[in-house]
Design a protein around this motif. Structure first.
Motif, short mmCIF file in Angstrom:
data_model
loop_
_atom_site.label_atom_id
_atom_site.label_comp_id
_atom_site.label_asym_id
_atom_site.label_seq_id
_atom_site.Cartn_x
_atom_site.Cartn_y
_atom_site.Cartn_z
N GLY A 90 0.83 -1.21 0.00
CA GLY A 90 0.00 0.00 0.00
C GLY A 90 0.85 1.25 0.00
O GLY A 90 0.62 2.17 -0.79
N ILE A 91 1.86 1.27 0.88
CA ILE A 91 2.72 2.45 0.96
C ILE A 91 3.53 2.63 -0.32
O ILE A 91 3.70 3.74 -0.82
CB ILE A 91 3.67 2.33 2.18
N ALA A 92 4.01 1.51 -0.88
CA ALA A 92 4.84 1.61 -2.08
C ALA A 92 4.06 2.23 -3.24
O ALA A 92 4.57 3.11 -3.95
CB ALA A 92 5.35 0.22 -2.46
N VAL A 93 2.81 1.78 -3.44
CA VAL A 93 2.02 2.33 -4.53
C VAL A 93 1.76 3.81 -4.30
O VAL A 93 1.89 4.66 -5.20
CB VAL A 93 0.69 1.56 -4.70
N GLU A 94 1.42 4.15 -3.07
CA GLU A 94 1.19 5.53 -2.70
C GLU A 94 2.42 6.40 -3.00
O GLU A 94 2.34 7.45 -3.62
CB GLU A 94 0.82 5.57 -1.21
N LEU A 95 3.59 5.90 -2.55
CA LEU A 95 4.83 6.68 -2.71
C LEU A 95 5.29 6.77 -4.16
O LEU A 95 5.85 7.76 -4.58
CB LEU A 95 5.95 6.07 -1.87
N CYS A 96 5.09 5.67 -4.91
CA CYS A 96 5.63 5.65 -6.27
C CYS A 96 4.67 6.27 -7.29
O CYS A 96 5.11 6.72 -8.34
CB CYS A 96 5.95 4.22 -6.70
N VAL A 97 3.37 6.25 -7.02
CA VAL A 97 2.43 6.71 -8.03
C VAL A 97 1.72 8.00 -7.59
O VAL A 97 1.84 9.03 -8.25
CB VAL A 97 1.37 5.63 -8.35
N PHE A 98 1.01 7.94 -6.47
CA PHE A 98 0.08 9.03 -6.17
C PHE A 98 0.75 10.24 -5.53
O PHE A 98 0.41 11.37 -5.86
CB PHE A 98 -1.06 8.51 -5.31
N ALA A 99 1.70 9.99 -4.64
CA ALA A 99 2.37 11.14 -4.03
C ALA A 99 3.09 12.00 -5.07
O ALA A 99 2.92 13.22 -5.08
CB ALA A 99 3.32 10.67 -2.92
N PRO A 100 3.88 11.39 -5.99
CA PRO A 100 4.54 12.23 -6.99
C PRO A 100 3.55 12.94 -7.91
O PRO A 100 3.74 14.10 -8.27
CB PRO A 100 5.39 11.24 -7.81
N LEU A 101 2.46 12.24 -8.25
CA LEU A 101 1.45 12.84 -9.13
C LEU A 101 0.86 14.08 -8.48
O LEU A 101 0.79 15.16 -9.08
CB LEU A 101 0.34 11.80 -9.39
N GLU A 102 0.45 13.93 -7.23
CA GLU A 102 -0.16 15.06 -6.53
C GLU A 102 0.85 16.19 -6.34
O GLU A 102 0.54 17.36 -6.53
CB GLU A 102 -0.69 14.60 -5.17
N ARG A 103 2.07 15.80 -5.98
CA ARG A 103 3.09 16.82 -5.75
C ARG A 103 3.32 17.64 -7.01
O ARG A 103 3.44 18.85 -6.97
CB ARG A 103 4.39 16.15 -5.29
N GLN A 104 3.37 16.93 -8.15
CA GLN A 104 3.64 17.66 -9.39
C GLN A 104 2.51 18.62 -9.72
O GLN A 104 2.74 19.76 -10.10
CB GLN A 104 3.85 16.68 -10.52
N LEU B 203 0.37 20.02 -7.71
CA LEU B 203 0.32 21.15 -6.79
C LEU B 203 1.51 22.07 -6.97
O LEU B 203 1.36 23.28 -6.91
CB LEU B 203 0.25 20.65 -5.34
N ARG B 204 2.69 21.51 -7.20
CA ARG B 204 3.86 22.36 -7.29
C ARG B 204 3.79 23.29 -8.49
O ARG B 204 4.17 24.44 -8.42
CB ARG B 204 5.13 21.52 -7.35
N ARG B 205 3.26 22.77 -9.59
CA ARG B 205 3.11 23.63 -10.78
C ARG B 205 2.28 24.85 -10.48
O ARG B 205 2.43 25.88 -11.11
CB ARG B 205 2.43 22.84 -11.90
N ARG B 206 1.35 24.71 -9.55
CA ARG B 206 0.48 25.84 -9.22
C ARG B 206 0.97 26.63 -8.04
O ARG B 206 0.26 27.49 -7.52
CB ARG B 206 -0.92 25.32 -8.92
N GLY B 207 2.15 26.29 -7.55
CA GLY B 207 2.68 27.04 -6.41
C GLY B 207 2.01 26.67 -5.11
O GLY B 207 2.05 27.42 -4.15
#
Lengths: 252, 297
Positions: free
Chosen positions: B271-285, B287-291
């Motif tokens: 569960g953690i691996a999928v979260e860390l490898c797929v969803f966390a980077p997706l969300e971070r990207q 959000l970061r693009r929008r500051g």
């Protein structure tokens, strides 16, 4: 042979607007903005300034009266820059061009020129959050100009900026308006700003918004907001504005 | 040239310089820290805590406070994981579960996205479906398992049905809240720029709703995985391929506590691996693009 007389760039005739059963927001407002003119609309809260611009921009429908804009759709700037945060500065300008149907190659070039016009040619790849308030409003101006309309409507575009930035943007707006030969309809509650920028100032009453008085600003550009001429006319207009506001205190 | 006007005059140059000065003063200066250092700063505190946790576990085991049959030692648990790995069960079960989870999640995505759009943008649909959709989110999807078994028997359909019931409401609600968060001014600007109908949806509405939607996806995955485990723990049959949940229940039947612990750990790690490898980077990207700053995991 028929002689066609050039009409005003914006003609507002007998405009009335109310929302639902509420009292009129605007009542029988008539205005004509000549081509190339800079007209400032001044009024206290509740005078329907923003409503008026919404009607001129065809975002809302009037209850009565009509609006005509020369050359079709005007462009509109808001108090918030309202740039899209998922796009870079240049992409924001390009989107306006794209929605107008400008081809990909042209878009890029036009966007670069427009950003250069507002002196942001190096900020094109920046994201919105990386820009200061003044820079954002200049990108918004470039986006508005991208619509290639000769009529620019501005709804208190500098109200949220600090005084130093506002002063610089006033000068910038005057410069761009001259170089682009724009007709500007500028709404504000700031008397000095109106006198600093406008060729003519129209004072609106509040609840309902009606045209109270017009002032010709016979002061040459470049003007400064601190100059005695601007101050003198501002005092006269402020007096009229205050007596207009006082009427409301007596009514209640 | 006409666009740029006359730029040779003195006062215009002054203004340009003034503006450049203001821009420089007011722009944020980006602080660059190396990625490695950031990753390290995010990694070591949970690792230290984990080590502490294992330490306490070992101490409790050594003190023999709990019967060793009920509480295996950390090394027993690791050995059990090793045995499962050497037998090939762990890989097979993990692959089966991840495949089921991914398929169920993708199916949920395909159903929930249009559903969320409908609920978010069509008022009558929202009034009718909206409350039920948010209500379903608080219904544990394990409650669907008995019904699903009665309808579909012990089959893959049962498992996928439970996953769908868990993930669809999360993703759809994420879409709805993403749409709700779109500032009305953006839509107005879109109209001024001439975007209507599909163009407005494509260029304004959907990109503006993306952060909420991605948040919903992330939550949807968590719900998919949980529902899948609930279904696998309850619905066991030789016909169904071995999943991590089934592996865990198998250990319970054999009274193999170390195996049970190993099962819990593999479920958690996947569960953690999928979260860390797929969803966390997706969300971070996004959000970061929008500051915007991403919520920490």
């Amino acid at each position: 042979m028929q002689v066609v007389e050039a009409g005003p760039a914006v003609a507002v005739r007998g405009l009335t607007k109310r929302f639902g059963a509420a009292p009129n927001v605007l009542e029988d407002v008539s205005l004509a903005v000549a081509e190339g003119e800079f007209l400032c609309i001044l009024g206290a809260s509740g005078c329907g300034k923003s409503t008026l611009l919404g009607l001129v921009a065809d975002l809302d429908q009037p209850t009565a009266g009509s609006v005509e804009v020369l050359g079709g759709k005007p462009s509109l700037m808001f108090q918030e820059p309202a740039l899209f945060p998922w796009l870079t500065a240049r992409e924001n300008v390009e989107l306006a061009l794209r929605l107008k149907g400008v081809g990909k190659q042209d878009r890029r070039e036009r966007a670069r020129d427009l950003l250069e016009l507002v002196r942001l040619k190096d900020a094109g790849t920046k994201r919105v959050h990386e820009l200061s308030g003044g820079m954002r409003q200049r990108v918004a101006m470039a986006r508005a100009l991208a619509q290639d309309s000769h009529v620019l409507l501005m709804d208190e575009p500098f109200a949220a900026l600090d005084a130093i930035t506002r002063d610089v943007l006033h000068e910038e707006l005057v410069r761009i308006r001259e170089s682009q030969k724009l007709t500007v309809l500028f709404v504000t509650h700031n008397v000095r700003e109106a006198v600093r920028l406008g060729d003519r100032v129209v004072l609106l009453s509040s609840r309902p918004g009606r045209v109270v008085k017009e002032y010709d600003v016979n002061i040459g550009q470049p003007r400064r907001i601190e100059s005695p001429e601007v101050a003198a006319l501002s005092v006269a207009i402020t007096d009229d504005l205050r007596s207009e506001i006082r009427r409301h205190g007596g009514q209640s | 040239m006409s666009l740029l006007g006359d730029r040779s005059s003195g006062p215009a140059d002054d203004l340009a310089q003034l503006e450049a000065g203001l821009d420089a003063l007011e722009s944020q200066r980006e602080q660059k820290t190396s990625r490695l250092r950031k990753a390290w700063a995010a990694t070591w505190p949970p690792l230290v805590f984990l080590a502490l946790l294992v330490g306490v576990w070992q101490l409790v085991y050594n003190a023999k406070v709990v019967d060793p049959v009920r509480l295996p030692s950390p090394s027993d648990t690791v050995n059990s994981l090793k045995d499962q790995f050497n037998a090939g069960d762990l890989q097979k079960a993990s692959w089966n579960s991840v495949r089921r989870g991914a398929l169920g999640f993708l199916a949920s995505l395909a159903i929930a996205t249009p559903l969320g759009l409908l609920v978010g943008r069509v008022k009558p649909v929202r009034r009718a479906v909206g409350p039920i959709l948010s209500g379903l989110q608080s219904l544990p999807s394990v409650a669907w398992v008995p019904a699903a078994i009665l309808w579909f028997g012990l089959s893959d359909t049962t498992i996928y049905f439970v996953v769908l019931m868990g993930a669809v409401p999360s993703i759809a609600n994420g879409m709805v809240s993403g749409l709700d968060q779109v500032p009305p001014l953006f839509l107005r600007v879109g109209r001024v720029l001439g975007a209507r109908g599909l163009a407005s949806a494509r260029h304004v509405l959907l990109p503006a709703a993306l952060p909420g939607y991605v948040g919903g996806l992330r939550q949807g995955w968590a719900f998919s995985w949980r529902s899948l485990m609930a279904a696998e723990l309850i619905a066991r049959s030789p016909d169904l391929g071995l999943g991590v949940g089934q592996l865990l229940d198998l250990s319970r039947q054999n009274l193999d506590t170390a195996g049970v612990f190993a099962g819990i750990i593999s479920i958690l790690v996947i569960g953690i691996a999928v979260e860390l490898c797929v969803f966390a980077p997706l969300e971070r990207q996004v959000l970061r693009r929008r500051g915007l700053v991403a919520a920490t995991v």
